[in-house]
Motif scaffolding. Structure first.
Motif, short mmCIF file in Angstrom:
data_model
loop_
_atom_site.label_atom_id
_atom_site.label_comp_id
_atom_site.label_asym_id
_atom_site.label_seq_id
_atom_site.Cartn_x
_atom_site.Cartn_y
_atom_site.Cartn_z
N ARG A 1 0.82 -1.21 0.00
CA ARG A 1 0.00 0.00 0.00
C ARG A 1 0.86 1.27 0.00
N ARG A 2 2.06 1.14 0.57
CA ARG A 2 2.93 2.32 0.70
C ARG A 2 3.70 2.62 -0.58
N GLN A 3 4.16 1.60 -1.30
CA GLN A 3 4.96 1.82 -2.50
C GLN A 3 4.96 0.58 -3.39
N ALA A 4 5.27 0.81 -4.67
CA ALA A 4 5.42 -0.30 -5.62
C ALA A 4 6.82 -0.90 -5.47
N VAL A 5 6.91 -2.18 -5.66
CA VAL A 5 8.19 -2.89 -5.54
C VAL A 5 8.58 -3.44 -6.91
N ASP A 6 9.83 -3.20 -7.30
CA ASP A 6 10.28 -3.65 -8.62
C ASP A 6 10.82 -5.07 -8.62
N LEU A 7 11.44 -5.49 -7.51
CA LEU A 7 12.10 -6.80 -7.50
C LEU A 7 11.94 -7.44 -6.13
N VAL A 8 11.68 -8.74 -6.11
CA VAL A 8 11.63 -9.53 -4.88
C VAL A 8 12.67 -10.63 -4.99
N THR A 9 13.40 -10.85 -3.91
CA THR A 9 14.44 -11.87 -3.90
C THR A 9 14.56 -12.48 -2.52
N SER A 10 15.42 -13.48 -2.41
CA SER A 10 15.73 -14.11 -1.12
C SER A 10 17.23 -14.30 -1.04
N GLY A 11 17.85 -13.72 -0.01
CA GLY A 11 19.30 -13.82 0.12
C GLY A 11 19.77 -15.23 0.37
N LEU A 12 18.96 -16.03 1.07
CA LEU A 12 19.29 -17.43 1.30
C LEU A 12 18.49 -18.30 0.34
N PRO A 13 19.12 -19.29 -0.28
CA PRO A 13 18.39 -20.17 -1.20
C PRO A 13 17.44 -21.08 -0.44
N TRP A 14 16.45 -21.61 -1.14
CA TRP A 14 15.51 -22.51 -0.49
C TRP A 14 16.22 -23.74 0.06
N ASP A 15 17.22 -24.23 -0.67
CA ASP A 15 17.90 -25.45 -0.22
C ASP A 15 18.85 -25.18 0.94
N TYR A 16 18.95 -23.92 1.40
CA TYR A 16 19.73 -23.65 2.62
C TYR A 16 19.18 -24.46 3.78
N TYR A 17 17.88 -24.74 3.72
CA TYR A 17 17.24 -25.44 4.82
C TYR A 17 17.34 -26.96 4.69
N SER A 18 18.21 -27.41 3.78
CA SER A 18 18.67 -28.80 3.74
C SER A 18 17.65 -29.79 3.18
N PRO A 19 18.19 -30.85 2.51
CA PRO A 19 17.31 -31.90 2.02
C PRO A 19 16.95 -32.95 3.07
N LYS A 20 17.51 -32.83 4.29
CA LYS A 20 17.20 -33.84 5.30
C LYS A 20 15.71 -33.79 5.66
N LYS A 21 15.20 -34.93 6.05
CA LYS A 21 13.76 -35.05 6.26
C LYS A 21 13.24 -34.04 7.27
N TYR A 22 13.95 -33.89 8.39
CA TYR A 22 13.40 -33.01 9.41
C TYR A 22 13.59 -31.54 9.07
N HIS A 23 14.20 -31.26 7.89
CA HIS A 23 14.31 -29.87 7.44
C HIS A 23 13.47 -29.62 6.18
N GLU A 24 12.82 -30.65 5.67
CA GLU A 24 12.02 -30.48 4.47
C GLU A 24 10.89 -29.48 4.70
N ALA A 25 10.34 -29.48 5.91
CA ALA A 25 9.27 -28.54 6.22
C ALA A 25 9.77 -27.10 6.13
N SER A 26 11.00 -26.88 6.59
CA SER A 26 11.57 -25.52 6.52
C SER A 26 11.79 -25.10 5.07
N ALA A 27 12.32 -26.03 4.25
CA ALA A 27 12.54 -25.71 2.84
C ALA A 27 11.21 -25.42 2.15
N SER A 28 10.19 -26.22 2.44
CA SER A 28 8.87 -25.99 1.86
C SER A 28 8.31 -24.66 2.31
N ARG A 29 8.54 -24.33 3.59
CA ARG A 29 8.05 -23.06 4.12
C ARG A 29 8.75 -21.89 3.43
N ALA A 30 10.04 -22.02 3.15
CA ALA A 30 10.78 -20.96 2.46
C ALA A 30 10.25 -20.75 1.04
#
Length: 710
Positions: free
Chosen positions: A375-404
């Motif tokens: 509402r305050r301003q238009a945004v030209d670009l959206v990014t994420s400094g950490l990659p999705w796979d930063y949260y690891s392929p291990k099973k107990y971290h899959e939820a974090s990767a999916s959340r990212a």
């Protein structure tokens, strides 16, 4: 290699065809593509045969071209291409055959210079679009860096005078030049004969005034009367050297016709041959190509007029955000997922006001913050400094990767940016990953960024997914840095391994043995010049590859290597500063020696790579043209002085303005205009109070590291 999905606009609309017509259409299209492929194969085969003819005979290009035309009946254009084909074209035959180029494009590549051909090979290998128009654009961009100043002056004068001749006739222009030649003689006689200058100023019928009035009338008929005021004529050099010269010439003719020179006429301190009026007359008569000096033609340093905004939804230690800021973007919002990262960013960039996103609260708070920002301003670009796979392929971290991943989709849907960029470990297009963004109206493409060509001592390329809506990135091309700017692992961290910082100050009382340090330097300069892949937070570490470099990657440390650790077959551990150097973080960027920070530094998108990617996106969004070779050359992202944003947070080191990396059409005059280093750089997104009090508010002066060797 770049892997890109074709735009939907480029494909035919299936609704326009019945199923039978569609099958016929596809069959004919495939036959057409095969015929095009055969044409390329035949052309390359003829080029190779031409090379063999040159090898077995003493024919040069001209004799071989004549022989092909007379003995084999080859068409003139084709014979010229075959006879004068550079050897590097055949050396890249496999690349040309694998691409989707036309015969006309191959002809254009062969006819271009070596640097243009080299960039074309890189683009074709990456599967970028390369056609005749693109080859011409690359050629012109390289020509700007090599064309002499005198040639640039001649070209611009010819363009303006040819336009006048086309509109009003060459005879009118010839009469004006002939009259100006006579006017020059009268001018010299008047200002070199005692008493004549006074007679000219008093007598309205003086020959100089009469001839000048005639020339002025003809000049205005050909070039009009809408010229810049004298005090602003020099500024019009940014529009063209000839335009500024015509403005000065118009004022000179008016002065000579009225019998008095106006303010700022630059009379050369009594020397008529050095005066501005005489230069203007020589320009009009065709004796010189410009009426202004090279330092005037050089003009002020170009600067960016638009400042795109970006949002980083998981900034980590700020690598991507720092690179985008260096590319001329302004942070509209920065979020982090860990409190330690927020504290680190507050210390480095209090102006960003980073926010801590609490995953346990779900997406409600995050979505509410994004909606407020929207509402305050238009945004030209959206990014994420950490990659999705930063949260690891291990099973107990899959939820974090999916959340990212879900958080990225949510941010794009709420903010509706023109462009988004996310690092991913996917080496090829994944339609499941792309579908949520495509459903939101974005064209999604995958690209691979070769960070080793950008001065980073890393062997692994980075894969990024880039999406754009409404055709905002139709003209997007990854930067080409040719020749590449390479740095070895030893060059990057050698001083830190030796126990010194960037200023030569000792970091440890125990100095390593010079022979051991020399052996490690040779190992990481010659045998293994680039670092292996950095380990993921919870991923597998390539310990064997790192041990071959003499480095134990299992953990990080806070001290320099001990002398015994440099002795073969010992291994030392990386410090957080060494890790930051390998990733391209500036030494002035504060990094905390903690396990969380170390892993976030190691998994960050390198700031120099983010800068180059940001410049390419900036160019596609705003039309600004950047000199990527110059941008990749500068290793430091930060200025040599700090500014105080909030007293409680300490000083902040601003990034260098992206204006410094703009392509400069007047670069030729920098070598001859007496100003080898134009140092004015305009700040992007900074208020007047942001400037250090000792510096001019419109400019800052760069240190020696910033200056480009022209």
């Amino acid at each position: 290699m770049d892997i890109a999905q074709p735009s939907q606009a480029a494909s035919h609309n299936q609704e326009d065809f019945s199923s039978h017509q569609l099958a016929q259409f596809e069959s004919i299209a495939n036959s057409f593509r095969k015929s095009q492929k055969k044409q390329i194969e035949y052309l390359l085969a003829m080029l190779e045969a031409g090379q063999q003819l040159r090898d077995v005979s003493d024919y040069d290009g001209e004799r071989l071209e004549a022989w092909l035309r007379t003995q084999l009946g080859v068409a003139e254009d084709e014979a010229r291409i075959i006879a004068r084909c550079p050897p590097d074209v055949l050396a890249h035959r496999s690349i040309l055959e694998a691409g989707n180029q036309t015969v006309a494009t191959i002809h254009a590549i062969i006819s271009s210079d070596e640097r243009t051909r080299s960039e074309c090979y890189i683009r074709i290998k990456r599967k970028d679009r390369v056609d005749v128009g693109v080859v011409e654009e690359i050629k012109q961009a390289h020509a700007l860096k090599t064309i002499p100043a005198e040639e640039l002056e001649r070209t611009e004068r010819s363009k303006e005078f040819d336009r006048a001749a086309t509109e009003f006739g060459a005879a009118s222009l010839a009469r004006l030049e002939h009259l100006t030649e006579r006017l020059l003689g009268v001018f010299d006689s008047t200002f070199s004969t005692p008493g004549e200058e006074e007679a000219w100023s008093r007598d309205a019928k003086h020959p100089l005034r009469k001839d000048a009035a005639k020339a002025l009338k003809m000049f205005e008929a050909l070039f009009g009367t809408n010229h810049a005021p004298r005090d602003r004529a020099s500024a019009t050099a940014s529009q063209g050297i000839a335009i500024a010269s015509l403005a000065y010439t118009w004022h000179t003719l008016r002065d000579l016709a009225t019998g008095a020179f106006g303010d700022g006429a630059e009379l050369g301190q009594g020397n008529v041959f050095r005066s501005r009026p005489r230069k203007c007359l020589e320009f009009l008569a065709g004796r010189r190509h410009s009426a202004i000096s090279h330092s005037e033609a050089l003009g002020p340093f170009p600067y960016l007029r638009g400042i795109p905004s970006f949002v980083d939804i998981d900034a980590g230690v700020g690598g991507t955000a720092l690179g985008l800021e260096a590319a001329g973007f302004k942070a509209a919002g920065i979020w982090v997922s860990q409190q330690a990262s927020q504290k680190a960013l507050w210390r480095n960039r209090p102006s960003w006001s980073p926010k801590w996103y609490l995953p346990k609260n779900g997406f409600l708070t995050f979505a509410r913050d994004l909606s407020r920002l929207k509402r305050r301003q238009a945004v030209d670009l959206v990014t994420s400094g950490l990659p999705w796979d930063y949260y690891s392929p291990k099973k107990y971290h899959e939820a974090s990767a999916s959340r990212a991943f879900k958080k990225s989709v949510l941010a794009v849907r709420i903010l509706r940016p023109k462009v988004f960029v996310f690092e991913t470990d996917l080496p090829s297009p994944d339609h499941v990953v792309a579908k949520p963004f495509e459903d939101a109206g974005y064209d999604v493409r995958w690209h691979s960024v070769d960070v080793s060509s950008l001065g980073l001592a890393q062997a692994k390329s980075r894969s990024v997914m880039i999406g754009a809506r409404d055709g905002h990135l139709d003209g997007f091309v990854l930067p080409v840095v040719d020749p590449p700017h390479t740095r070895t692992l030893a060059e990057t961290i050698g001083d830190l391994v030796g126990g010194s910082d960037e200023h030569g100050k000792r970091l440890s009382d125990e100095a390593p043995c010079p022979d051991d340090l020399a052996k490690w330097t040779h190992l990481c300069s010659e045998r293994i010049p680039l670092a292996p892949s950095l380990p993921k937070y919870h991923g597998r570490k390539k310990s064997r590859d790192w041990r071959a470099c003499g480095i134990d990657i299992s953990e990080y440390t806070s001290r320099p290597p001990l002398p015994k650790e440099l002795k073969s077959p010992g291994c030392f551990r990386l410090t957080i500063r060494m890790l930051g150097r390998i990733q391209g973080f500036p030494d002035k960027w504060h990094l905390v020696a903690s396990p969380i920070d170390a892993h976030q530094v190691g998994n960050a998108f390198p700031p120099p790579a983010a800068k180059m990617l940001g410049l390419a996106i900036h160019s596609a969004l705003t039309g600004a043209a950047f000199d990527y070779q110059n941008a990749a050359r500068g290793r430091s992202l930060l200025h040599y002085f700090a500014r105080e944003i909030r007293p409680a947070c300490g000083p902040e080191w601003p990034t260098k303005s992206a204006s410094w990396f703009l392509s400069d059409p007047k670069i030729a005059f920098a070598k001859t205009g007496g100003t080898l280093h134009r140092k004015r750089v305009h700040y992007q997104g900074m208020s007047t109070s942001d400037h250090p009090p000792s510096l001019d508010q419109s400019s800052v002066y760069l240190d020696d590291e910033d200056r480009t060797d022209l």
